[in-house]
Design an enzyme around this catalytic site. Structure first.
Site, PDB file in Angstrom:
ATOM      1  N   GLY A  56      -2.105  -7.760  -0.904  1.00 30.94           N
ATOM      2  CA  GLY A  56      -2.711  -6.924   0.124  1.00 30.94           C
ATOM      3  C   GLY A  56      -1.704  -5.949   0.707  1.00 30.94           C
ATOM      4  CB  CYS A  57      -1.709  -4.093   3.894  1.00 31.60           C
ATOM      5  SG  CYS A  57      -0.618  -3.072   4.897  1.00 31.60           S
ATOM      6  CG  PHE A  58       3.571  -2.579   1.625  1.00 32.74           C
ATOM      7  CD1 PHE A  58       3.140  -1.914   2.754  1.00 32.74           C
ATOM      8  CD2 PHE A  58       3.981  -1.801   0.538  1.00 32.74           C
ATOM      9  CE1 PHE A  58       3.124  -0.531   2.844  1.00 32.74           C
ATOM     10  CE2 PHE A  58       3.975  -0.408   0.610  1.00 32.74           C
ATOM     11  CZ  PHE A  58       3.545   0.226   1.769  1.00 32.74           C
TER      12      PHE A  58
END
Length: 236
Positions: A56-58
């Site tokens: 997912g979003c880092f």
């Protein structure tokens, strides 16, 4: 930058108009999954080792590992595609083969690769979501492990098989495991994002609960003060 501002605007609007529940399924809104440790762990030589995870979003992935003892640096970036396409505007189109990923430098004397995997699967993200995590949709948000050694790949594959056999999740794990062909650091404004923007709606809803889950499930590995990219650079 368009994708970044779009993400922030979407989250802020959804929270303001519909409430937190409108943001869709997310590990943040659920209890973290308690899972057993891996039966097989990596046989690592001395010195600092490297692991690369996408989930997912880092921002959240980096944040969790920055609060993990034994991690000496966690850098947000891109893996899976070419160097030429490793930029946020391009990766955000979902057409570059890149995933938002985090390069984790860790001391195997303090934490093992297997323990990092346990945190990754139980706290960092939901490994049963295909090409998405919560409100973020697209192959750039896929669940993936980029092994830096053959042993890492062996351990990751064995752990996925172990967890699937034990049916610890409500669906099969979709995480892909493959060799790391290249890791490219993300832009400076993405680094240490969770720590620098704790009240931003996306972070508050999706990512800060992961830090609390890490503290709850892995108290021995939890660091109250995160190991930031900015501080790591300052000491080099």
């Amino acid at each position: 930058m368009r994708a970044l501002f779009g993400r922030l605007a979407f989250c802020a609007a959804a929270v303001g108009l519909l409430g937190w529940s409108a943001l869709g399924p997310s590990r943040a809104a659920e209890e973290p999954v308690v899972i057993p440790p891996p039966q097989l762990d990596a046989k690592e030589a001395g010195g600092i080792q490297t692991a690369v995870f996408a989930g997912g979003c880092f921002w959240g992935v980096q944040g969790v590992f920055q609060h993990t003892a034994g991690v000496v640096n966690a850098l947000s970036g891109y893996a899976g595609g070419s160097k030429a396409s490793a930029s946020y505007p391009l990766v955000s189109t979902g057409t570059t083969s890149h995933a938002e990923a985090v390069e984790v430098k860790y001391d195997p004397k303090r934490i093992s690769y297997g323990k990092l995997l346990q945190i990754y699967f139980s706290v960092v993200h939901d490994p049963t979501q295909l090409d998405r995590q919560g409100p973020d949709v697209g192959p750039q948000y896929r669940s993936a492990i980029f092994a830096t050694t053959d042993d890492q790949k062996k351990v990751a594959d064995a752990y996925i098989a172990q967890l699937d056999a034990a049916k610890v999740f409500g669906a099969p794990i979709v995480t892909k495991v493959g060799p790391l062909k290249g890791f490219y650091a993300a832009e400076a404004y993405h680094q240490d994002y969770l720590t620098l923007h704790p009240t931003q709606p996306y972070i508050a809803y999706n990512d800060l609960p992961k830090i609390e889950a890490l503290k709850k499930l892995f108290p021995t590995e939890y660091l109250e003060k995160p190991t930031l990219v900015s501080s790591a650079k300052a000491t080099n």
